[in-house]
Design an enzyme around this catalytic site. Sequence first.
Site, PDB file in Angstrom:
ATOM      1  N   SER A  30       1.151  -1.119   0.007  1.00  0.00           N
ATOM      2  CA  SER A  30      -0.031  -0.165   0.315  1.00  0.00           C
ATOM      3  C   SER A  30       0.974   1.252  -0.016  1.00  0.00           C
ATOM      4  O   SER A  30       2.486   0.908   0.242  1.00  0.00           O
ATOM      5  CB  SER A  30      -0.960   0.217   1.314  1.00  0.00           C
ATOM      6  OG  SER A  30      -1.653   1.278   1.643  1.00  0.00           O
ATOM      7  N   TYR A  46      -1.987  -1.015  11.034  1.00  0.00           N
ATOM      8  CA  TYR A  46      -2.683  -1.261   9.591  1.00  0.00           C
ATOM      9  C   TYR A  46      -1.046  -1.166   8.130  1.00  0.00           C
ATOM     10  O   TYR A  46      -0.662  -2.859   8.000  1.00  0.00           O
ATOM     11  CB  TYR A  46      -3.493  -1.396   8.995  1.00  0.00           C
ATOM     12  CG  TYR A  46      -3.805  -1.506   7.491  1.00  0.00           C
ATOM     13  CD1 TYR A  46      -3.855  -3.152   6.589  1.00  0.00           C
ATOM     14  CD2 TYR A  46      -3.149  -0.765   6.375  1.00  0.00           C
ATOM     15  CE1 TYR A  46      -3.974  -3.297   5.977  1.00  0.00           C
ATOM     16  CE2 TYR A  46      -3.795  -1.256   5.052  1.00  0.00           C
ATOM     17  CZ  TYR A  46      -3.333  -1.991   4.427  1.00  0.00           C
ATOM     18  OH  TYR A  46      -3.834  -2.193   2.899  1.00  0.00           O
ATOM     19  N   LYS A  63       2.251  -3.947   6.846  1.00  0.00           N
ATOM     20  CA  LYS A  63       2.673  -3.990   4.995  1.00  0.00           C
ATOM     21  C   LYS A  63       4.159  -3.357   5.214  1.00  0.00           C
ATOM     22  O   LYS A  63       4.221  -4.206   4.585  1.00  0.00           O
ATOM     23  CB  LYS A  63       2.226  -2.769   3.976  1.00  0.00           C
ATOM     24  CG  LYS A  63       0.247  -3.184   4.367  1.00  0.00           C
ATOM     25  CD  LYS A  63      -0.366  -4.614   3.401  1.00  0.00           C
ATOM     26  CE  LYS A  63      -1.075  -4.868   2.882  1.00  0.00           C
ATOM     27  NZ  LYS A  63      -1.098  -6.025   2.724  1.00  0.00           N
TER      28      LYS A  63
HETATM   29  P1  NAD Z   1     -10.336  -7.769   1.283  1.00  0.00           P
HETATM   30  O1  NAD Z   1     -11.134  -7.727   2.902  1.00  0.00           O
HETATM   31  O2  NAD Z   1     -12.574  -7.747   0.310  1.00  0.00           O
HETATM   32  O3  NAD Z   1      -9.882  -9.186   1.067  1.00  0.00           O
HETATM   33  C1  NAD Z   1      -9.173  -9.599   1.719  1.00  0.00           C
HETATM   34  C2  NAD Z   1      -9.667 -10.937   1.409  1.00  0.00           C
HETATM   35  O4  NAD Z   1      -8.418 -11.242   2.784  1.00  0.00           O
HETATM   36  C3  NAD Z   1     -11.383 -11.475   1.776  1.00  0.00           C
HETATM   37  O5  NAD Z   1     -11.507 -11.484   1.169  1.00  0.00           O
HETATM   38  C4  NAD Z   1     -10.742 -11.607   3.254  1.00  0.00           C
HETATM   39  O6  NAD Z   1     -12.345 -12.784   3.230  1.00  0.00           O
HETATM   40  C5  NAD Z   1      -9.343 -12.732   3.004  1.00  0.00           C
HETATM   41  N1  NAD Z   1      -8.509 -12.966   4.072  1.00  0.00           N
HETATM   42  C6  NAD Z   1      -7.965 -11.666   5.605  1.00  0.00           C
HETATM   43  N2  NAD Z   1      -7.937 -12.897   6.544  1.00  0.00           N
HETATM   44  C7  NAD Z   1      -7.488 -13.782   5.356  1.00  0.00           C
HETATM   45  C8  NAD Z   1      -6.482 -15.389   6.344  1.00  0.00           C
HETATM   46  N3  NAD Z   1      -5.873 -15.291   7.156  1.00  0.00           N
HETATM   47  N4  NAD Z   1      -7.111 -16.315   5.274  1.00  0.00           N
HETATM   48  C9  NAD Z   1      -7.673 -16.632   4.131  1.00  0.00           C
HETATM   49  N5  NAD Z   1      -8.432 -15.406   3.727  1.00  0.00           N
HETATM   50  C10 NAD Z   1      -7.914 -13.825   4.451  1.00  0.00           C
HETATM   51  O7  NAD Z   1      -9.055  -6.489   0.690  1.00  0.00           O
HETATM   52  P2  NAD Z   1      -9.162  -5.820  -0.400  1.00  0.00           P
HETATM   53  O8  NAD Z   1      -9.878  -4.519  -0.654  1.00  0.00           O
HETATM   54  O9  NAD Z   1      -9.660  -6.712  -1.491  1.00  0.00           O
HETATM   55  O10 NAD Z   1      -7.601  -6.004  -0.435  1.00  0.00           O
HETATM   56  C11 NAD Z   1      -7.118  -7.038  -0.355  1.00  0.00           C
HETATM   57  C12 NAD Z   1      -5.451  -6.571  -0.411  1.00  0.00           C
HETATM   58  O11 NAD Z   1      -4.789  -5.965  -0.713  1.00  0.00           O
HETATM   59  C13 NAD Z   1      -5.338  -6.646   1.205  1.00  0.00           C
HETATM   60  O12 NAD Z   1      -3.732  -7.679   1.187  1.00  0.00           O
HETATM   61  C14 NAD Z   1      -5.007  -5.131   1.770  1.00  0.00           C
HETATM   62  O13 NAD Z   1      -4.320  -4.845   2.460  1.00  0.00           O
HETATM   63  C15 NAD Z   1      -4.681  -4.192   0.534  1.00  0.00           C
HETATM   64  N6  NAD Z   1      -4.725  -3.188   0.093  1.00  0.00           N
HETATM   65  C16 NAD Z   1      -5.835  -3.085  -0.111  1.00  0.00           C
HETATM   66  C17 NAD Z   1      -6.615  -1.576  -0.669  1.00  0.00           C
HETATM   67  C18 NAD Z   1      -7.392  -0.747  -0.743  1.00  0.00           C
HETATM   68  O14 NAD Z   1      -7.837  -0.339  -0.673  1.00  0.00           O
HETATM   69  N7  NAD Z   1      -9.061  -1.422  -0.951  1.00  0.00           N
HETATM   70  C19 NAD Z   1      -4.995  -0.540  -1.053  1.00  0.00           C
HETATM   71  C20 NAD Z   1      -3.605  -0.740  -0.884  1.00  0.00           C
HETATM   72  C21 NAD Z   1      -3.658  -2.372  -0.080  1.00  0.00           C
END
Ligand code: NAD
Length: 335
Positions: free
Chosen positions: A124, A149, A153
């Site tokens: 991120s 959080y 990262k």
């Molecule tokens: P999201 O919460 O929609 O998706 C994450 C998925 O991981 C979910 O389906 C959840 O059920 C699953 N999950 C979490 N912990 C788990 C575990 N221990 N075992 C199995 N499944 C697990 O989030 P997203 O927005 O799709 O983000 C995906 C990734 O991108 C994350 O790592 C997030 O930190 C990163 N990210 C997201 C954003 C954003 O703004 N959405 C920005 C930067 C980074």
Amino acid sequence: MSVLVTGGTGYIGSHTVVELINAGYEVVIVDNYINSKPEVLDAIQTITGKKPRFYNLDVIDKVGLKKVFQENKIDQVIHFAGLKAVGESVSKPLEYYRNNIDSTLSLLEVMKEFSVKNLVFSSSATVYGEENDFPYVETMRLGTPTSPYGKTKLFIEMILKDVNHANPELNVAVLRYFNPIGAHPSGLIGEDPQGLPNNLMPYITRVAAGKLDTLHVFGNDYPTQDGTCERDYIHVVDLALGHLAALKKLESHPGFVVYNLGTGKGISVLELIHDFEDVNHLKLNYVIDKRRPGDLPAYWADASKAKRELNWETKLTAKDACRDSWNWEKHNSGK
Ligand code: NAD
Ligand code: UDP
């Protein structure tokens, strides 16, 4: 080529799975539904005509994960699974450190055991911290993210670098996302936060749908063009395609590589609100409120490295994202 996608039923994961299937990859998903729903798999099937293999599993669970690698020939891994709510991580730091870091360690250990050498990791823009000037460039010294959080990262990036150093055979692409918004144009998958949304776009769509009364704009006294914060909003389909470009890059054995995935442009909260109103022909009920603690006035990506080395750049606009988010909200969100 088969790709293991952890967190593949989540927001960014599901869009990436769709693009992977469309591009001919075999996809295996591991997700424990901590922040997603089984219906996403049906939606992926409706969009692509194919249902990916799915394991309801916590990525921390090494025994379960080994079974996945035994039952499938995994060539590459994209690791999305993780908890992502900035505010919640402040009140539940242990949950965030345990989930995000342990899942990555388990995954790396099992990948090592099965000699799987290519990993894409969801990082991120938060790793640039408050210390850096924007636009953020990959070569900058990383800052100190304020939330647990954000720290997960940063720590995971450091872990991945060390593991690659010890085992240069492991290729890692760290992708630093800026602000993902939008949804698949089909309206069948999108962002579906539980409870009160923290992020701007899901809040906008819920106000537009009448599920929430008023959008609160957090501060209009920042040193920006219109006084509201500026961010680099990237359409989730463009972001998904960035992962395919990163997987291709890993096939050339680059070692440890880092890319910003953003548009390279900042737009303000008010601009996004007006884009949403224009493209969807509606009016949003909003008020100017006080600043939200911890928000930076403005930042966006220098996205030139991804263009140069991955041959990837964004094609969709903030207006496209506003149209697609609204389409998703109207038809599916909260079902
Ligand atoms: P999201 O919460 O929609 O998706 C994450 C998925 O991981 C979910 O389906 C959840 O059920 C699953 N999950 C979490 N912990 C788990 C575990 N221990 N075992 C199995 N499944 C697990 O989030 P997203 O927005 O799709 O983000 C995906 C990734 O991108 C994350 O790592 C997030 O930190 C990163 N990210 C997201 C954003 C954003 O703004 N959405 C920005 C930067 C980074
Ligand atoms: N924001 C806002 N009202 C909201 C949610 C967010 O004004 O209800 C603003 C927030 O202050 C920030 C921008 O929108 O400037 C994007 O916030 P978001 O939480 O989506 O992403 P972040 O900037 O935290 O990565």
